[in-house]
Design a protein around this motif. Structure first.
Motif, PDB file in Angstrom:
ATOM      1  N   THR A 215     -28.253  12.462  22.897  1.00 58.65           N
ATOM      2  CA  THR A 215     -28.005  12.129  23.791  1.00 58.65           C
ATOM      3  C   THR A 215     -26.374  13.353  23.758  1.00 58.65           C
ATOM      4  OG1 THR A 215     -27.906  10.094  23.572  1.00 58.65           O
ATOM      5  CG2 THR A 215     -26.768  10.704  24.939  1.00 58.65           C
ATOM      6  N   GLN A 216     -25.747  13.384  22.884  1.00 65.55           N
ATOM      7  CA  GLN A 216     -25.526  15.102  22.957  1.00 65.55           C
ATOM      8  C   GLN A 216     -26.184  16.089  23.386  1.00 65.55           C
ATOM      9  OE1 GLN A 216     -21.997  14.697  23.475  1.00 65.55           O
ATOM     10  NE2 GLN A 216     -22.016  16.361  23.394  1.00 65.55           N
ATOM     11  N   ALA A 217     -27.043  16.418  22.488  1.00 69.98           N
ATOM     12  CA  ALA A 217     -27.782  17.268  22.613  1.00 69.98           C
ATOM     13  C   ALA A 217     -28.511  17.183  23.747  1.00 69.98           C
ATOM     14  CB  ALA A 217     -29.134  17.231  21.619  1.00 69.98           C
ATOM     15  N   MET A 218     -28.820  16.628  24.556  1.00 66.73           N
ATOM     16  CA  MET A 218     -28.962  16.753  25.665  1.00 66.73           C
ATOM     17  C   MET A 218     -28.545  16.945  26.812  1.00 66.73           C
ATOM     18  SD  MET A 218     -32.270  13.199  26.204  1.00 66.73           S
ATOM     19  CE  MET A 218     -33.127  14.148  27.594  1.00 66.73           C
ATOM     20  N   GLN A 219     -27.048  16.292  26.644  1.00 69.22           N
ATOM     21  CA  GLN A 219     -26.109  16.898  27.900  1.00 69.22           C
ATOM     22  C   GLN A 219     -25.873  18.045  27.732  1.00 69.22           C
ATOM     23  OE1 GLN A 219     -22.683  13.737  26.472  1.00 69.22           O
ATOM     24  NE2 GLN A 219     -24.000  12.162  27.840  1.00 69.22           N
ATOM     25  N   LEU A 220     -25.702  18.488  26.501  1.00 68.72           N
ATOM     26  CA  LEU A 220     -25.312  19.966  26.058  1.00 68.72           C
ATOM     27  C   LEU A 220     -26.787  21.197  26.246  1.00 68.72           C
ATOM     28  CD1 LEU A 220     -24.018  19.875  22.673  1.00 68.72           C
ATOM     29  CD2 LEU A 220     -22.479  20.005  24.627  1.00 68.72           C
ATOM     30  N   ILE A 221     -27.647  20.881  26.261  1.00 66.80           N
ATOM     31  CA  ILE A 221     -28.581  21.528  26.881  1.00 66.80           C
ATOM     32  C   ILE A 221     -28.867  21.502  28.386  1.00 66.80           C
ATOM     33  CG2 ILE A 221     -30.975  22.149  26.623  1.00 66.80           C
ATOM     34  CD1 ILE A 221     -30.414  20.672  24.060  1.00 66.80           C
ATOM     35  N   GLY A 222     -28.708  20.554  28.788  1.00 70.65           N
ATOM     36  CA  GLY A 222     -29.412  19.946  30.543  1.00 70.65           C
ATOM     37  C   GLY A 222     -27.725  21.218  31.137  1.00 70.65           C
TER      38      GLY A 222
END
Length: 383
Positions: A215-222
């Motif tokens: 979830t944190q990865a998707m937020q950062l990448i998005g």
């Protein structure tokens, strides 16, 4: 049972790669084999790290004679060098290819079985040389995963290696090494990282631990991928991408990949399409097909990207992102409809053989994967 497997020492700071020497010395290593991406080596991006190794009293042996889709033959060339100098550790610096070669060398320097014999479905929790990884792209997350992909030079099949033998001891995240990453590499590697985070979230092996990382990865990448691609000197966006890719790697290391990767690797093997690019090309279609059986999970993935908690929002966003970031079509890559169609039976076989489609929330058999390839081909023709 939830099992947490992770790289024990992850350090992130501008210039941290120069500290590789003292860090390896603390591990008791003295004779590193350094697997460095040829372009990274040519551009001098590894120079500070190599100087740090020499300052620590080490004489690093360098190997950079490998292709973007590294083969088992190339890996064995590196193994011979490692054995000749009695290497006691392996350093990988570059993108996923360099780190995957480093992992294969660490394993094959100790084990006598062939690379194919060590590949999935076998899990390699075996003795191997310690590994230190330094990514120069924000993509594979290989610096923190227990996986590597190496191509069989004879059959051109991409072989997946999986197990604790491949888990790096140390990962150094140095944003300064990513600033010169060109647009296409930034995009393709970033979309690869996004696919890792997505597949970790919508996975039969997901846990609360992997969900938090993904979830944190998707937020950062998005929020950062497009800025990093279009404004390459933006330190904040590059740092977000580097961290996001690392977190996505940690997440997918626990869950493994799923249907997107299962279908993507054979395309890369057959047509030499960069791995992140082929993941991106498939991501909207496979997401749309899979979300039918797991709307809540894909809704959570949409929410993680800051969208409405709706699979349709995620599917639309992936299509728009591909268009904005100029993800190419098969036709624009010079791959004909006839050639792709002829390759489908073997690609579907390889996808099933990889085992990762079984991790998908909607499982696909070989016939369904063939149909998805045909749908992908049809969509490509009208795009």
């Amino acid at each position: 049972m939830m099992r947490i497997l992770t790289t024990g020492d992850v350090r992130m700071a501008p210039g941290i790669s120069a500290e590789a020497g003292p860090i390896l010395a603390d591990l008791g290593a003295k004779r590193p084999l350094v697997v460095v991406d040829p372009v990274v080596h040519q551009l001098g991006l590894a120079d500070k790290m190599l100087s740090g190794l020499r300052d620590a009293g080490m004489t690093p042996q360098i190997f950079s004679a490998f292709s973007p889709d590294p083969t088992d033959a190339e890996a064995m060339d590196a193994v011979q060098i490692a054995r000749s100098v009695d290497a006691d550790c392996v350093v990988g610096i570059g993108g996923g290819s360099a780190m995957d070669v480093a992992k294969a060398v660490a394993l094959l320097s100790v084990q006598t079985d062939s690379l194919r014999a060590l590949s999935v479905p076998r899990i390699v929790d075996l003795p191997a040389l310690p590994i230190l990884c330094v990514p120069t792209t924000a993509g594979t997350g290989s610096e923190v995963t227990r996986a590597a992909v190496i191509t069989d030079a004879t059959t051109h099949e991409k072989l997946l290696l999986l197990g604790s033998s491949l888990q790096p001891k140390v990962a150094l995240l140095d944003v300064e090494l990513t600033l010169s990453c060109p647009y296409r590499v930034t995009v393709d590697s970033g979309l690869d990282a996004l696919s890792h985070a997505l597949e970790a979230l919508v996975n039969r092996n997901a846990t609360p631990y992997s969900d938090g990382l993904a979830t944190q990865a998707m937020q950062l990448i998005g929020k950062s991928l497009e800025t990093a691609a279009r404004v390459p000197g933006d330190h904040a966006a590059r740092s977000d991408m580097l961290l996001g890719a690392c977190l996505a790697g940690m997440a997918v290391s626990h869950t493994s990949t799923a249907l997107i990767h299962g279908m993507s690797r054979p395309i890369g093997a057959a047509f030499h399409v960069p791995h992140g690019m082929s993941n991106a090309m498939l991501m909207p279609l496979v997401t749309e097909w899979s979300a039918v059986s797991a709307p809540q999970a894909y809704g959570r993935a949409a929410k993680a990207m800051g969208l409405a908690e709706d699979p349709a929002a995620l599917i639309d966003a992936l299509k728009v992102l591909n268009a904005r970031l100029e993800v190419p079509s098969l036709a624009s890559l010079g791959i004909s409809q006839e050639t792709f169609r002829a390759a489908i039976p073997e690609m579907a076989r390889q996808a099933i053989a990889s085992g990762t489609p079984d991790n998908n929330l909607r499982r696909a058999d070989e016939a369904q994967i063939s149909d998805l390839y045909l749908t992908f081909l049809k969509n490509d023709a009208i795009s």
